[in-house]
Design a protein around this motif. Structure first.
Motif, mmCIF file in Angstrom:
data_model
loop_
_atom_site.group_PDB
_atom_site.id
_atom_site.type_symbol
_atom_site.label_atom_id
_atom_site.label_comp_id
_atom_site.label_asym_id
_atom_site.label_seq_id
_atom_site.Cartn_x
_atom_site.Cartn_y
_atom_site.Cartn_z
ATOM 1 N N UNK A 35 0.916 -1.028 0.135
ATOM 2 C CA UNK A 35 -0.091 -0.037 -0.060
ATOM 3 C C UNK A 35 0.881 1.347 0.108
ATOM 4 N N UNK A 36 0.407 2.351 -0.263
ATOM 5 C CA UNK A 36 0.746 3.623 -0.318
ATOM 6 C C UNK A 36 0.081 4.404 0.536
ATOM 7 N N UNK A 37 0.861 5.346 1.297
ATOM 8 C CA UNK A 37 0.299 6.294 2.107
ATOM 9 C C UNK A 37 0.903 7.623 1.876
ATOM 10 N N UNK A 38 0.307 8.704 2.288
ATOM 11 C CA UNK A 38 1.147 9.922 2.349
ATOM 12 C C UNK A 38 0.720 10.691 3.721
ATOM 13 N N UNK A 47 -4.308 7.159 3.716
ATOM 14 C CA UNK A 47 -4.203 5.972 2.971
ATOM 15 C C UNK A 47 -4.313 6.621 1.315
ATOM 16 N N UNK A 48 -3.567 6.060 0.427
ATOM 17 C CA UNK A 48 -3.633 6.360 -1.017
ATOM 18 C C UNK A 48 -4.056 5.346 -1.835
ATOM 19 N N UNK A 49 -3.452 4.220 -1.889
ATOM 20 C CA UNK A 49 -3.755 3.079 -2.622
ATOM 21 C C UNK A 49 -3.322 1.847 -2.221
ATOM 22 N N UNK A 60 -8.351 2.239 -4.016
ATOM 23 C CA UNK A 60 -7.936 3.802 -3.916
ATOM 24 C C UNK A 60 -8.700 4.907 -3.097
ATOM 25 N N UNK A 61 -7.970 5.646 -2.623
ATOM 26 C CA UNK A 61 -8.694 6.424 -1.831
ATOM 27 C C UNK A 61 -9.536 7.409 -2.855
ATOM 28 N N UNK A 62 -10.573 8.056 -2.491
ATOM 29 C CA UNK A 62 -11.483 8.764 -3.578
ATOM 30 C C UNK A 62 -10.592 9.924 -4.133
ATOM 31 N N UNK A 63 -9.700 10.520 -3.294
ATOM 32 C CA UNK A 63 -9.117 11.601 -3.850
ATOM 33 C C UNK A 63 -8.113 11.377 -4.979
ATOM 34 N N UNK A 64 -7.704 10.190 -4.939
ATOM 35 C CA UNK A 64 -6.571 9.784 -6.140
ATOM 36 C C UNK A 64 -7.410 9.096 -7.295
ATOM 37 N N UNK A 65 -8.442 8.384 -7.086
ATOM 38 C CA UNK A 65 -9.084 7.592 -7.900
ATOM 39 C C UNK A 65 -9.269 8.166 -9.158
ATOM 40 N N UNK A 66 -8.847 7.338 -10.602
ATOM 41 C CA UNK A 66 -8.794 7.891 -11.768
ATOM 42 C C UNK A 66 -7.462 8.685 -11.930
#
Length: 125
Positions: A35-38, A47-49, A60-66
């Protein structure tokens, strides 16, 4: 003991792309979900992905989806985070993490077993 080392961070303009890598010290990382966090300055880590040990499941987190894509190459003991259409709010230290899983398609969520030291991503406006 699995050691994780992130690379690929840097300074990029808004709208640009970066590809982060997470190199693991052990071949057994293929039995770990990754996983990736930031963490941005003054904020909590988020959490990121995440990706299953097989690579067959992602989340994915909603903030980075797509915009972001997580992947892995178990033959190279390496995970990746492709980040496109970057925004200034993506500026943070990005951490790679791994969690053991007995299941091929289980997404790691919390209680990660190992963490990297992070790589800085800065997106200018």
């Amino acid at each position: 003991q699995v050691q994780l080392v992130e690379s690929g961070g840097g300074l990029v303009q808004a709208g640009g792309s970066l590809r982060l890598s997470c190199a693991a010290s052990e071949r057994t990382v293929s039995t770990y979900g990754m996983a990736w966090f930031r963490q941005a300055p003054g904020k909590e880590r988020e959490f990121v992905a995440a990706i299953s040990r097989s690579g067959g499941s992602t989340y994915y987190a909603d903030s980075v989806k797509g915009r972001f894509t997580i992947s892995r190459d178990n033959a190279k003991n390496t995970g990746y985070l492709q980040m496109n259409s970057l925004k200034p709010e993506d500026t943070a230290v990005y951490y790679c993490a791994a969690k053991y899983s007995p299941y091929y398609n289980q997404i790691p969520s919390d209680g990660m077993d190992y963490w990297g030291k992070g790589t800085q991503v800065t997106v200018s406006s």
